[in-house]
Write a protein that holds these residues in place. Structure first.
Motif, PDB file in Angstrom:
ATOM      1  N   LYS A 100       0.821  -1.205   0.000  1.00  0.00           N
ATOM      2  CA  LYS A 100       0.000   0.000   0.000  1.00  0.00           C
ATOM      3  C   LYS A 100       0.861   1.263   0.000  1.00  0.00           C
ATOM      4  O   LYS A 100       0.481   2.279  -0.579  1.00  0.00           O
ATOM      5  CB  LYS A 100      -0.918  -0.007   1.225  1.00  0.00           C
ATOM      6  N   GLU A 101       2.023   1.199   0.659  1.00  0.00           N
ATOM      7  CA  GLU A 101       2.899   2.371   0.737  1.00  0.00           C
ATOM      8  C   GLU A 101       3.703   2.597  -0.537  1.00  0.00           C
ATOM      9  O   GLU A 101       4.208   3.712  -0.748  1.00  0.00           O
ATOM     10  CB  GLU A 101       3.870   2.216   1.915  1.00  0.00           C
ATOM     11  N   ASN A 102       3.838   1.586  -1.361  1.00  0.00           N
ATOM     12  CA  ASN A 102       4.729   1.675  -2.511  1.00  0.00           C
ATOM     13  C   ASN A 102       4.206   2.688  -3.536  1.00  0.00           C
ATOM     14  O   ASN A 102       3.049   2.632  -3.963  1.00  0.00           O
ATOM     15  CB  ASN A 102       4.863   0.299  -3.175  1.00  0.00           C
TER      16      ASN A 102
ATOM     17  N   GLU B  59       8.914  -4.826  -3.413  1.00  0.00           N
ATOM     18  CA  GLU B  59       8.178  -3.577  -3.590  1.00  0.00           C
ATOM     19  C   GLU B  59       9.096  -2.403  -3.898  1.00  0.00           C
ATOM     20  O   GLU B  59       9.036  -1.816  -4.961  1.00  0.00           O
ATOM     21  CB  GLU B  59       7.318  -3.268  -2.356  1.00  0.00           C
ATOM     22  N   PHE B  60       9.989  -2.030  -2.982  1.00  0.00           N
ATOM     23  CA  PHE B  60      10.897  -0.898  -3.212  1.00  0.00           C
ATOM     24  C   PHE B  60      12.163  -1.117  -2.387  1.00  0.00           C
ATOM     25  O   PHE B  60      12.149  -1.833  -1.380  1.00  0.00           O
ATOM     26  CB  PHE B  60      10.235   0.442  -2.837  1.00  0.00           C
ATOM     27  N   PRO B  61      13.286  -0.523  -2.809  1.00  0.00           N
ATOM     28  CA  PRO B  61      14.560  -0.752  -2.113  1.00  0.00           C
ATOM     29  C   PRO B  61      14.661   0.022  -0.810  1.00  0.00           C
ATOM     30  O   PRO B  61      14.115   1.112  -0.663  1.00  0.00           O
ATOM     31  CB  PRO B  61      15.601  -0.267  -3.131  1.00  0.00           C
ATOM     32  N   THR B  62      15.384  -0.575   0.136  1.00  0.00           N
ATOM     33  CA  THR B  62      15.722   0.071   1.407  1.00  0.00           C
ATOM     34  C   THR B  62      17.237   0.173   1.485  1.00  0.00           C
ATOM     35  O   THR B  62      17.937  -0.837   1.446  1.00  0.00           O
ATOM     36  CB  THR B  62      15.178  -0.742   2.591  1.00  0.00           C
ATOM     37  N   ILE B  63      17.753   1.392   1.585  1.00  0.00           N
ATOM     38  CA  ILE B  63      19.193   1.648   1.533  1.00  0.00           C
ATOM     39  C   ILE B  63      19.646   2.252   2.851  1.00  0.00           C
ATOM     40  O   ILE B  63      19.063   3.244   3.327  1.00  0.00           O
ATOM     41  CB  ILE B  63      19.544   2.584   0.364  1.00  0.00           C
ATOM     42  N   LEU B  64      20.663   1.644   3.438  1.00  0.00           N
ATOM     43  CA  LEU B  64      21.254   2.157   4.666  1.00  0.00           C
ATOM     44  C   LEU B  64      22.443   3.055   4.319  1.00  0.00           C
ATOM     45  O   LEU B  64      23.236   2.719   3.426  1.00  0.00           O
ATOM     46  CB  LEU B  64      21.710   1.022   5.580  1.00  0.00           C
TER      47      LEU B  64
END
Length: 336
Positions: free
Chosen positions: A132-134, A249-254
């Motif tokens: 839903k957030e994407n 869904e989408f990438p998470t980058i640290l």
């Protein structure tokens, strides 16, 4: 007279009221089993013990203490569970229970475009919060992805009182043709308003500068994915850094200002991910006997079977016939 005696016996069985201790108890709370004598005492016990007066239907009851009331209550409870499960099956949000479903046209185009870029894009079901957030979308005319990126700036000072000392920012649309340095510069360069607003939290990152920052993509689709990440190249574009990766869904980058993964994370290489996926696909085989042992078992079984067949036919065992066809069929059956 008999009715009065039975009533008195029933009340005496409950004992004295546990609230006022002045009268004989007439009632027992179905939940906490407190004995009370009147409505005011019932209300007082509910207020003091924070009791709603409803029986705990999952409370353990020894078998020797089970009565017909407990059995009927358990039976009704199981019926309610069955009705709840049936209603959940007919819930529109639960129509799809697997990933191989008919996707909408836009999501199908996104998945195929990601596949051409060698990106394993996994889309979750409709009712998942991450789906839903994407806000990721594909500009079909230009053939360009605009990713939703979740930035996790690690190693934040402890006085910030953040979980794992990580602060989270989200960009709704990130052009895949821009480098990581260009995308994150608004959080680091004080010439941008966002960087000035977050000066207190991102002071260490801004002091280190954009050239000293290291970027880590949180791993997906591997074992212990919650604590593993890939090293990214800040000079390459976002699309180039996602090649060969699995994205949910989408990438998470640290983002860190040290040349090592954040605390609690470990680095992983793409080759390690490929090896783990191959291990999961391999069938589990049980160790079996060697070929020589199988041959010996076949010979022993054939001798026993041949002697029994000869005795059943009334033939002399000493006079063996060379029945090669029978022997071959029997060996095949034994192997099967």
């Amino acid at each position: 007279m008999a009715d009065e005696t039975s009533t008195k016996t029933r009340t005496m069985r409950l004992g004295m009221c546990e609230v006022c201790a002045a009268k004989e108890a007439c009632y027992a709370c179905p939940k906490c089993e407190v004995k009370t004598c009147s409505l005011p005492c019932v209300q007082i016990h509910k207020k003091e013990l924070n009791c709603d007066g409803q029986r705990d239907r999952t409370k353990f009851v020894p078998l020797n203490e089970m009565t017909s009331r407990e059995f009927m209550s358990d039976y009704c409870f199981l019926e309610e569970c069955t009705r709840y499960a049936e209603n959940r099956k007919s819930d529109p949000c639960k129509r799809f229970t697997h990933d191989q479903r008919n996707l909408p046209v836009t999501q199908h185009r996104m998945r195929m475009a990601a596949k051409k870029r060698n990106i394993n894009l996994r889309l979750q079901l409709e009712n998942f919060s991450r789906h839903k957030e994407n806000t990721t979308f594909l500009n079909w005319k230009l053939g360009r992805f605009h990713w939703r990126v979740e930035w996790l700036f690690a190693n934040i000072p402890c006085e910030a009182s953040l979980p794992r000392n990580i602060v989270r920012f989200v960009d709704e649309e990130c052009n895949e043709e821009l480098t990581l340095s260009d995308l994150v510069v608004k959080y680091v360069d004080l010439q941008h308003e966002t960087a000035r607003d977050q000066r207190k939290l991102l002071a260490n990152h801004q002091t280190a500068g954009i050239g000293q920052l290291s970027f880590w993509l949180r791993a997906e689709g591997v074992r212990r994915s919650s604590t593993r990440c890939y090293l990214l190249d800040s000079t390459k574009t976002l699309g180039e850094n996602l090649v060969g990766r699995t994205i949910v869904e989408f990438p998470t980058i640290l983002v860190t200002y040290e040349p090592k993964p954040p605390g609690g994370y470990e680095a992983i290489d793409s080759s390690e991910e490929f090896e783990e996926e191959q291990e999961e696909d391999l069938p589990v085989t049980k160790p079996g006997p060697s070929s020589n042992a199988v041959a010996e078992d076949l010979d022993d079984s054939h001798d026993v079977y041949y002697k029994l067949a000869a005795a059943f036919a009334g033939e002399d065992v000493s006079e063996t016939e060379d029945d090669e066809e029978f022997e071959e069929i029997y060996k095949q059956r034994v192997v099967l």
